[in-house]
Scaffold this motif. Sequence first.
Motif, PDB file in Angstrom:
ATOM      1  N   SER A   1     -48.708 -27.448  17.788  1.00 51.58           N
ATOM      2  CA  SER A   1     -49.082 -28.138  19.011  1.00 51.58           C
ATOM      3  C   SER A   1     -49.411 -27.130  20.104  1.00 51.58           C
ATOM      4  N   ILE A   2     -50.295 -27.544  20.986  1.00 49.89           N
ATOM      5  CA  ILE A   2     -50.614 -26.783  22.198  1.00 49.89           C
ATOM      6  C   ILE A   2     -50.238 -27.657  23.382  1.00 49.89           C
ATOM      7  N   GLU A   3     -49.320 -27.176  24.197  1.00 47.76           N
ATOM      8  CA  GLU A   3     -48.891 -27.915  25.386  1.00 47.76           C
ATOM      9  C   GLU A   3     -49.791 -27.524  26.557  1.00 47.76           C
ATOM     10  N   LEU A   4     -50.308 -28.540  27.254  1.00 45.14           N
ATOM     11  CA  LEU A   4     -51.250 -28.319  28.346  1.00 45.14           C
ATOM     12  C   LEU A   4     -50.646 -28.775  29.669  1.00 45.14           C
ATOM     13  N   ALA A   5     -50.899 -27.995  30.720  1.00 45.95           N
ATOM     14  CA  ALA A   5     -50.341 -28.290  32.038  1.00 45.95           C
ATOM     15  C   ALA A   5     -51.220 -29.229  32.845  1.00 45.95           C
ATOM     16  N   GLU A   6     -52.447 -29.480  32.380  1.00 45.33           N
ATOM     17  CA  GLU A   6     -53.364 -30.347  33.115  1.00 45.33           C
ATOM     18  C   GLU A   6     -54.375 -30.930  32.145  1.00 45.33           C
ATOM     19  N   PRO A   7     -55.068 -31.995  32.550  1.00 42.56           N
ATOM     20  CA  PRO A   7     -56.080 -32.585  31.669  1.00 42.56           C
ATOM     21  C   PRO A   7     -57.192 -31.591  31.344  1.00 42.56           C
ATOM     22  N   VAL A   8     -57.821 -31.787  30.197  1.00 42.34           N
ATOM     23  CA  VAL A   8     -58.924 -30.928  29.769  1.00 42.34           C
ATOM     24  C   VAL A   8     -60.202 -31.375  30.470  1.00 42.34           C
ATOM     25  N   PRO A   9     -60.850 -30.496  31.228  1.00 37.86           N
ATOM     26  CA  PRO A   9     -62.088 -30.892  31.901  1.00 37.86           C
ATOM     27  C   PRO A   9     -63.233 -31.060  30.909  1.00 37.86           C
ATOM     28  N   PRO A  10     -64.248 -31.825  31.272  1.00 36.69           N
ATOM     29  CA  PRO A  10     -65.377 -32.053  30.350  1.00 36.69           C
ATOM     30  C   PRO A  10     -66.038 -30.762  29.877  1.00 36.69           C
ATOM     31  N   SER A  11     -66.121 -29.756  30.738  1.00 38.72           N
ATOM     32  CA  SER A  11     -66.765 -28.501  30.332  1.00 38.72           C
ATOM     33  C   SER A  11     -65.976 -27.807  29.232  1.00 38.72           C
ATOM     34  N   ALA A  12     -64.641 -27.841  29.315  1.00 41.87           N
ATOM     35  CA  ALA A  12     -63.806 -27.225  28.281  1.00 41.87           C
ATOM     36  C   ALA A  12     -63.880 -28.021  26.990  1.00 41.87           C
ATOM     37  N   LEU A  13     -63.977 -29.355  27.094  1.00 41.58           N
ATOM     38  CA  LEU A  13     -64.106 -30.170  25.889  1.00 41.58           C
ATOM     39  C   LEU A  13     -65.430 -29.875  25.188  1.00 41.58           C
ATOM     40  N   ARG A  14     -66.487 -29.656  25.948  1.00 40.68           N
ATOM     41  CA  ARG A  14     -67.773 -29.292  25.335  1.00 40.68           C
ATOM     42  C   ARG A  14     -67.673 -27.941  24.639  1.00 40.68           C
ATOM     43  N   GLU A  15     -66.963 -27.007  25.261  1.00 45.48           N
ATOM     44  CA  GLU A  15     -66.795 -25.686  24.653  1.00 45.48           C
ATOM     45  C   GLU A  15     -65.969 -25.779  23.372  1.00 45.48           C
ATOM     46  N   LEU A  16     -64.937 -26.630  23.395  1.00 48.13           N
ATOM     47  CA  LEU A  16     -64.128 -26.833  22.189  1.00 48.13           C
ATOM     48  C   LEU A  16     -64.972 -27.449  21.081  1.00 48.13           C
ATOM     49  N   ARG A  17     -65.772 -28.429  21.425  1.00 49.35           N
ATOM     50  CA  ARG A  17     -66.634 -29.073  20.433  1.00 49.35           C
ATOM     51  C   ARG A  17     -67.578 -28.053  19.800  1.00 49.35           C
TER      52      ARG A  17
ATOM     53  N   ASP B   1     -57.256 -31.655  11.104  1.00 51.90           N
ATOM     54  CA  ASP B   1     -57.444 -32.525  12.256  1.00 51.90           C
ATOM     55  C   ASP B   1     -57.071 -31.742  13.502  1.00 51.90           C
ATOM     56  N   VAL B   2     -57.912 -31.822  14.515  1.00 51.51           N
ATOM     57  CA  VAL B   2     -57.614 -31.254  15.834  1.00 51.51           C
ATOM     58  C   VAL B   2     -57.775 -32.392  16.822  1.00 51.51           C
ATOM     59  N   HIS B   3     -56.683 -32.819  17.443  1.00 54.05           N
ATOM     60  CA  HIS B   3     -56.843 -33.963  18.334  1.00 54.05           C
ATOM     61  C   HIS B   3     -56.055 -33.792  19.626  1.00 54.05           C
ATOM     62  N   LEU B   4     -56.759 -34.135  20.691  1.00 59.38           N
ATOM     63  CA  LEU B   4     -56.217 -34.121  22.045  1.00 59.38           C
ATOM     64  C   LEU B   4     -55.453 -35.411  22.279  1.00 59.38           C
ATOM     65  N   MET B   5     -54.277 -35.303  22.879  1.00 54.63           N
ATOM     66  CA  MET B   5     -53.426 -36.467  23.127  1.00 54.63           C
ATOM     67  C   MET B   5     -53.019 -36.509  24.583  1.00 54.63           C
ATOM     68  N   GLY B   6     -52.845 -37.720  25.089  1.00 50.44           N
ATOM     69  CA  GLY B   6     -52.322 -37.880  26.433  1.00 50.44           C
ATOM     70  C   GLY B   6     -53.044 -38.958  27.208  1.00 50.44           C
ATOM     71  N   PRO B   7     -52.663 -39.147  28.467  1.00 48.52           N
ATOM     72  CA  PRO B   7     -53.259 -40.210  29.276  1.00 48.52           C
ATOM     73  C   PRO B   7     -54.777 -40.111  29.353  1.00 48.52           C
ATOM     74  N   ASP B   8     -55.421 -41.230  29.148  1.00 54.15           N
ATOM     75  CA  ASP B   8     -56.874 -41.382  29.313  1.00 54.15           C
ATOM     76  C   ASP B   8     -57.705 -40.687  28.240  1.00 54.15           C
TER      77      ASP B   8
END
Length: 205
Positions: free
Chosen positions: A7-23, A91-98
């Motif tokens: 698991s990777i623990e995140l201190a804040e939501p992932v912004p759209p730009s970072a999600l595009r980079e991850l993709r 599987d790589v999946h982001l979890m959390g609110p929204d």
Amino acid sequence: MAGPVLSIELAEPVPPSALRELRALLTGLSSRCTEPRPGCFDLHLPADRLGITAPAPPPGPTTLPLPLLADAPAGLIGFDPQRPCGDRPFDVHLMGPDVGDEDVFAAEHADQPELPAALGFRPTHAVNVSAACNDQVDHLAAALLTAAVMDVLGGVAHAELRPGQLPLVTGLPGLLALFDGDGAALGTADFLRAWAARPGFRLLK
């Protein structure tokens, strides 16, 4: 057979730009990548794209180069070089609110009330990296894939330890904390790469 999970623990939501980079990262690393929902990826991952190779075995212990280990010792002992790596399902999946799997995120973190104090922050989201298979190559790939995801998203790696593994991680670069009665480790991407370079490396399934 289900394999290891990090698991990777995140201190804040992932912004759209970072999600595009991850993709882009995951699409480039994999031979097949689908995204059933934003931030949830099903991969077929050739192990050699993470630097895990299988050369002809020399006499004695086998050392395999891992270019993604950065400044860690570039070798790993104990992987069977005669077993073909092939494409490894992940599987790589982001979890959390929204973003999805909010109930899973809440349940996993409710079971670990001491985690925020060990991290120094209260996680808002997390990324789970899970292997579908449980061969040694899957443990290596899970660690190196998680480190690559952290290079994009940041965060802190959360790894449960197998019995007797404490001496293998103590003193490694990037180890941030031990908690849960020394049964779990928190660290950076460099910690995962350094740990994967240790002889006998294996994650808790």
